[in-house]
Design an enzyme around this catalytic site. Structure first.
Site, PDB file in Angstrom:
ATOM      1  N   ASP A  44       0.871  -1.165   0.000  1.00  0.00           N
ATOM      2  CA  ASP A  44       0.000   0.000   0.000  1.00  0.00           C
ATOM      3  C   ASP A  44       0.917   1.227   0.000  1.00  0.00           C
ATOM      4  O   ASP A  44       2.106   1.116   0.316  1.00  0.00           O
ATOM      5  CB  ASP A  44      -0.888  -0.035   1.249  1.00  0.00           C
ATOM      6  CG  ASP A  44      -1.750   1.205   1.370  1.00  0.00           C
ATOM      7  OD1 ASP A  44      -2.282   1.667   0.346  1.00  0.00           O
ATOM      8  OD2 ASP A  44      -1.890   1.722   2.504  1.00  0.00           O
ATOM      9  N   ASP A  81       0.023   5.124   1.008  1.00  0.00           N
ATOM     10  CA  ASP A  81      -0.102   6.093   2.100  1.00  0.00           C
ATOM     11  C   ASP A  81      -0.173   5.388   3.451  1.00  0.00           C
ATOM     12  O   ASP A  81      -1.007   4.513   3.670  1.00  0.00           O
ATOM     13  CB  ASP A  81      -1.351   6.958   1.885  1.00  0.00           C
ATOM     14  CG  ASP A  81      -1.315   7.664   0.526  1.00  0.00           C
ATOM     15  OD1 ASP A  81      -0.209   8.007   0.053  1.00  0.00           O
ATOM     16  OD2 ASP A  81      -2.401   7.861  -0.057  1.00  0.00           O
TER      17      ASP A  81
END
Ligand SMILES: [Zn+2]
Length: 198
Positions: free
Chosen positions: A18, A20
């Site tokens: 992922d 952020d």
């Protein structure tokens, strides 16, 4: 058919990340510009270690900023370019970026916790999902990867990780490993985790 020398199997497992809250600091106001993008300490170097170990890295990230009208596709690509450039000095390389541009109310099949982004990696790159690892900071990441059949799930305590770990445990969806941050996750992958196919 190749016969001479070892070749990494086409379509083998990858490490999904992922963005952020895992690679860079998250923000309640979204990451709207290169200027707002800040690497979490040690994360760029950690991605470099994965690349140097021969692992393919792919990003799977919800970027509703696009359909919220906060960032253009070009602007988002500039942020991804900036991310990639920050990895170069460590030997880090991102093989592919998959992002969902939709808002939650659009009910698409690609916004995590739905598994669509992972299936795109499978379709477009022949990724063996069961032989892959997901590193994320949220319950959504873990749920999406699990729904896609990703083999090993790692939650980091950066970003939303601290908030979401108890939620996952309560639902009986605890990850395979909980790391302090991406650097800790990579330590574990390179030392203990290994890709499940190996
Ligand atoms: Zn979507």
């Amino acid at each position: 058919m190749k016969v001479a020398g070892y070749q990494r199997k086409e379509g083998a497992g990858v490490v999904f990340l992922d963005r952020d809250g895992v690679i860079n600091e998250d923000s309640p106001n979204y990451i709207r510009s290169v200027q707002a993008f800040r690497f979490i300490p040690g994360s760029a170097e950690a991605i470099g270690r994965l690349s140097l170990a021969g692992m393919d890295i792919m990003l799977v990230t919800n970027q509703s900023v696009i359909h919220r009208g906060l960032v253009t596709k070009e602007g988002l690509n500039l942020i991804f370019d900036h991310l990639r450039q920050g990895l170069v000095e460590f030997g880090g390389r991102v093989k592919a970026v998959f992002y969902c541009p939709h808002r939650p109310d659009e009910n698409c099949s690609c916004r995590k916790p739905r598994p669509g982004l992972f299936f795109r990696a499978e379709t477009e790159y022949g990724v063996d999902l069961a032989a892959s690892i997901m590193v994320g900071d949220s319950a959504k990441d873990m749920e999406a990867a699990r729904a896609a059949g990703v083999g090993i799930l790692i939650l980091v305590r950066t970003g939303n990780g601290r908030r979401d770990l108890p939620i996952l445990m309560e639902r009986g969806l605890g990850p395979d490993y909980v790391a302090e941050n991406l650097a800790g996750a990579v330590d574990w992958i390179l030392k203990d985790g290994r890709l499940p196919s190996e």
